[in-house]
Design an enzyme around this catalytic site. Structure first.
Site, PDB file in Angstrom:
ATOM      1  N   ARG A  55      11.174  -7.233   6.107  1.00 53.79           N
ATOM      2  CA  ARG A  55      11.158  -5.806   5.756  1.00 53.79           C
ATOM      3  C   ARG A  55      12.035  -5.000   6.717  1.00 53.79           C
ATOM      4  O   ARG A  55      11.970  -5.194   7.922  1.00 53.79           O
ATOM      5  CB  ARG A  55       9.710  -5.303   5.805  1.00 53.79           C
ATOM      6  CG  ARG A  55       9.558  -3.834   5.492  1.00 53.79           C
ATOM      7  CD  ARG A  55       8.162  -3.503   5.110  1.00 53.79           C
ATOM      8  NE  ARG A  55       7.252  -3.429   6.255  1.00 53.79           N
ATOM      9  CZ  ARG A  55       5.987  -3.030   6.164  1.00 53.79           C
ATOM     10  NH1 ARG A  55       5.493  -2.703   4.992  1.00 53.79           N
ATOM     11  NH2 ARG A  55       5.225  -2.982   7.225  1.00 53.79           N
ATOM     12  N   LYS A  65       0.833  -1.212   0.000  1.00 52.47           N
ATOM     13  CA  LYS A  65       0.000   0.000   0.000  1.00 52.47           C
ATOM     14  C   LYS A  65       0.865   1.260   0.000  1.00 52.47           C
ATOM     15  O   LYS A  65       0.605   2.189  -0.749  1.00 52.47           O
ATOM     16  CB  LYS A  65      -0.910   0.048   1.240  1.00 52.47           C
ATOM     17  CG  LYS A  65      -1.989  -1.002   1.281  1.00 52.47           C
ATOM     18  CD  LYS A  65      -3.032  -0.666   2.350  1.00 52.47           C
ATOM     19  CE  LYS A  65      -2.451  -0.592   3.751  1.00 52.47           C
ATOM     20  NZ  LYS A  65      -2.031  -1.905   4.286  1.00 52.47           N
ATOM     21  N   ARG A  74      -1.385  -8.959  13.178  1.00 45.96           N
ATOM     22  CA  ARG A  74      -1.872  -7.906  12.278  1.00 45.96           C
ATOM     23  C   ARG A  74      -2.631  -8.520  11.102  1.00 45.96           C
ATOM     24  O   ARG A  74      -3.639  -7.981  10.658  1.00 45.96           O
ATOM     25  CB  ARG A  74      -0.706  -7.063  11.762  1.00 45.96           C
ATOM     26  CG  ARG A  74      -0.144  -6.147  12.833  1.00 45.96           C
ATOM     27  CD  ARG A  74       1.223  -5.639  12.441  1.00 45.96           C
ATOM     28  NE  ARG A  74       1.173  -4.673  11.361  1.00 45.96           N
ATOM     29  CZ  ARG A  74       2.195  -4.428  10.543  1.00 45.96           C
ATOM     30  NH1 ARG A  74       3.314  -5.091  10.668  1.00 45.96           N
ATOM     31  NH2 ARG A  74       2.083  -3.524   9.601  1.00 45.96           N
ATOM     32  N   ARG A 105     -10.169   0.994   8.275  1.00 46.75           N
ATOM     33  CA  ARG A 105      -9.901  -0.434   8.441  1.00 46.75           C
ATOM     34  C   ARG A 105     -11.124  -1.161   8.972  1.00 46.75           C
ATOM     35  O   ARG A 105     -11.138  -2.389   9.000  1.00 46.75           O
ATOM     36  CB  ARG A 105      -8.768  -0.628   9.432  1.00 46.75           C
ATOM     37  CG  ARG A 105      -7.355  -0.680   8.836  1.00 46.75           C
ATOM     38  CD  ARG A 105      -6.408  -0.714   9.987  1.00 46.75           C
ATOM     39  NE  ARG A 105      -5.116  -1.283   9.840  1.00 46.75           N
ATOM     40  CZ  ARG A 105      -4.018  -0.638   9.475  1.00 46.75           C
ATOM     41  NH1 ARG A 105      -4.081   0.597   9.064  1.00 46.75           N
ATOM     42  NH2 ARG A 105      -2.857  -1.240   9.502  1.00 46.75           N
TER      43      ARG A 105
END
Ligand code: AMP
Length: 212
Positions: free
Chosen positions: A126, A13, A163, A87
């Site tokens: 990441r 995103k 998450r 969300r």
């Protein structure tokens, strides 16, 4: 142009948001970035900090008020792109209301689709360079020597699983919400960032989806 980017953590995103904002000359509004900024500045309440670090979702009111204030700023007058918000359905409803107050509406909701095993793999590897903000993947896009790397607390394996579960449980209800309003466009998020951008642009540039 008011765009909403939806997708699980690690779907790309942030990367797509930057490319789309440059293309349409609109600001990117990321609740995650705003919250991390508040965390760095030491202005984020402790209870919110704990929720964030463990990979949970903040209460709707907290993020809605952030968005309410941010979208009222002058640079949002001709549009913006939301990344990481809404969300939940209550957040989506609050967004509709605050846009309606200004006579505005969402042009398109773009959902980046990436299979879960690939997301886990992307997030756990990441790393961000603290100085440049550049995002790297330890295996596929390794950082240069000397980069000052940061591993987000919520990119650790336990938090990643939480998450992704939170995304599946809560955001899943968002998709039918926007589908019903005929605003939802699903985009395959697997591939090189430029390839995904081309898919996204072909959707937003199509007549009737708020594009050019
Ligand atoms: P992100 O960078 O978008 O993954 O956001 C990082 C963290 O900030 C999330 O795991 C949540 O703890 C919090 N957060 C960001 N956006 C929202 C939102 N719309 N609703 C609730 N919590 C959020």
């Amino acid at each position: 142009m008011i765009l909403v980017l939806v997708g699980p953590p690690g779907a790309g995103k942030g990367t797509q948001a930057k490319l789309l904002c440059a293309r349409f000359n609109i600001p990117q509004i990321s609740t995650g970035d705003m919250l991390r900024e508040a965390k760095r500045a030491g202005t984020l309440e402790k209870r919110y900090l704990d929720i964030m670090d463990s990979g949970g979702l903040l209460p709707d009111e907290a993020v809605i008020s952030l968005i309410d204030r941010r979208t009222a700023e002058p640079d949002c007058a001709s549009g913006f792109l939301l990344d990481g918000f809404p969300r939940t359905v209550p957040q989506a409803e609050a967004l509709d209301q605050l846009l309606a107050r200004g006579g505005k509406r969402i042009d398109a909701v773009l959902q980046l689709d990436v299979p879960r095993p690939l997301l886990e793999e992307r997030l756990i590897h990441r790393r961000t360079d603290k100085r440049s903000g550049q995002i790297y993947h330890l295996v596929y896009n390794p950082p240069p020597p000397g980069a000052e790397l940061e591993h987000r607390a919520d990119d650790r394996p336990e938090a990643v699983a939480r998450r992704l579960d939170a995304y599946e449980a809560m955001t899943a209800a968002l998709l039918p919400f926007y589908e019903e309003k005929k605003l939802l466009h699903r985009v395959d998020g697997v591939g090189k960032p430029e390839e995904v951008t081309q898919r996204v642009l072909s959707v937003v540039s199509r007549p009737g989806s708020g594009g050019e």
